[in-house]
Design an enzyme around this catalytic site. Structure first.
Site, mmCIF file in Angstrom:
data_model
loop_
_atom_site.group_PDB
_atom_site.id
_atom_site.type_symbol
_atom_site.label_atom_id
_atom_site.label_comp_id
_atom_site.label_asym_id
_atom_site.label_seq_id
_atom_site.Cartn_x
_atom_site.Cartn_y
_atom_site.Cartn_z
ATOM 1 N N CYS A 84 0.815 -1.217 0.000
ATOM 2 C CA CYS A 84 0.000 0.000 0.000
ATOM 3 C C CYS A 84 0.854 1.275 0.000
ATOM 4 O O CYS A 84 1.459 1.610 -1.008
ATOM 5 C CB CYS A 84 -0.967 -0.077 1.174
ATOM 6 N N HIS A 176 -3.352 -5.481 1.640
ATOM 7 C CA HIS A 176 -2.666 -5.735 2.918
ATOM 8 C C HIS A 176 -2.570 -7.222 3.251
ATOM 9 O O HIS A 176 -3.329 -7.711 4.099
ATOM 10 C CB HIS A 176 -3.391 -4.984 4.042
ATOM 11 N N GLU A 178 -0.541 -8.681 5.056
ATOM 12 C CA GLU A 178 -0.117 -8.906 6.457
ATOM 13 C C GLU A 178 -1.311 -9.160 7.372
ATOM 14 O O GLU A 178 -1.145 -9.634 8.495
ATOM 15 C CB GLU A 178 0.711 -7.711 6.970
HETATM 16 N N1 GLN Z 1 -3.540 6.302 1.216
HETATM 17 C C1 GLN Z 1 -2.267 5.971 1.781
HETATM 18 C C2 GLN Z 1 -1.149 6.760 1.097
HETATM 19 O O1 GLN Z 1 -1.396 7.419 0.172
HETATM 20 C C3 GLN Z 1 -2.017 4.498 1.655
HETATM 21 C C4 GLN Z 1 -3.032 3.738 2.479
HETATM 22 C C5 GLN Z 1 -2.493 2.523 3.141
HETATM 23 O O2 GLN Z 1 -1.285 2.294 3.219
HETATM 24 N N2 GLN Z 1 -3.367 1.719 3.694
HETATM 25 O O3 GLN Z 1 -0.036 6.712 1.527
#
Ligand code: GLN
Length: 194
Positions: A84, A176, A178
């Site tokens: 992410c 995610h 994890e």
């Molecule tokens: N929206 C976050 C970002 O731009 C990422 C979201 C997340 O890691 N769950 O960094």
């Protein structure tokens, strides 16, 4: 017996969930180390860059003088598992944003890209890796990968877009893994790169 050091970038975000995932898998001869300063980067075998806020993470990397050294180590082949915000931090091109990034993953990425209403959702994700198979993708304010270069291998798609990719020894997911009880992605990552 020599042991490997698996780093968790622990400046911000959900690094603890990654640590628990690694513990659940229980790799012999792997020590999990939280990485918060320059000297923690020394002698890492691999590093996990978690989800969180990519803008904050890049700012803290710069503030603590770790940005260039982290980039150098990744360029030199240190395996990375990024999720992410971690994926965003590695991207060459972040749409409409001039935030600092490591610029090592040849992708164009849009942050928070599934719309304001749908901040988070779960969806089945089919990977091309037989030991991982089909998993539950947990998307939390997830980015979308809008384009990728020819060195980028797509490991999983969702709605015709890549959601898990590999470029050399960098593996990155927009969701995610994890948070999955059996941590299949972590298991595969460690078995493949360590
Ligand atoms: N929206 C976050 C970002 O731009 C990422 C979201 C997340 O890691 N769950 O960094």
């Amino acid at each position: 017996m020599s042991s490997h050091r698996i780093g968790l970038l622990a400046l911000q975000g959900d690094y603890e969930a990654h640590g628990k995932a690694l513990e659940r898998v229980g790799f012999p001869r792997c020590d999990i180390v939280e990485v918060r300063r320059f000297s923690d980067l020394e002698s890492l075998t691999a590093l996990i860059i978690p989800g969180g806020e990519s803008t904050v993470m890049s700012m803290l990397l710069e503030r603590f003088g770790m940005f260039d050294e982290l980039k150098r180590r990744i360029v030199n082949g240190m395996p990375i598992l990024a999720t992410c915000a971690g994926l965003i931090l590695l991207a060459k091109d972040i749409v409409g944003n001039n935030q600092m990034s490591l610029g090592l993953l040849d992708i164009r990425v849009k942050r928070n890209a599934y719309g304001r209403q749908v901040d988070s959702f779960h969806a089945p994700v089919q990977t091309i890796i037989s030991s991982i198979g089909k998993i539950e993708g947990i998307f939390i304010r997830a980015p979308r990968i809008l384009a990728s270069g020819k060195e980028v291998e797509v490991l999983a798609m969702y709605q015709d877009e890549p959601v898990m990719i590999r470029q050399g020894s960098i593996v990155a997911a927009t969701f995610h893994p994890e948070l999955l009880p059996d941590a299949p992605v972590h298991r595969w990552f460690i078995q493949t790169f360590i």
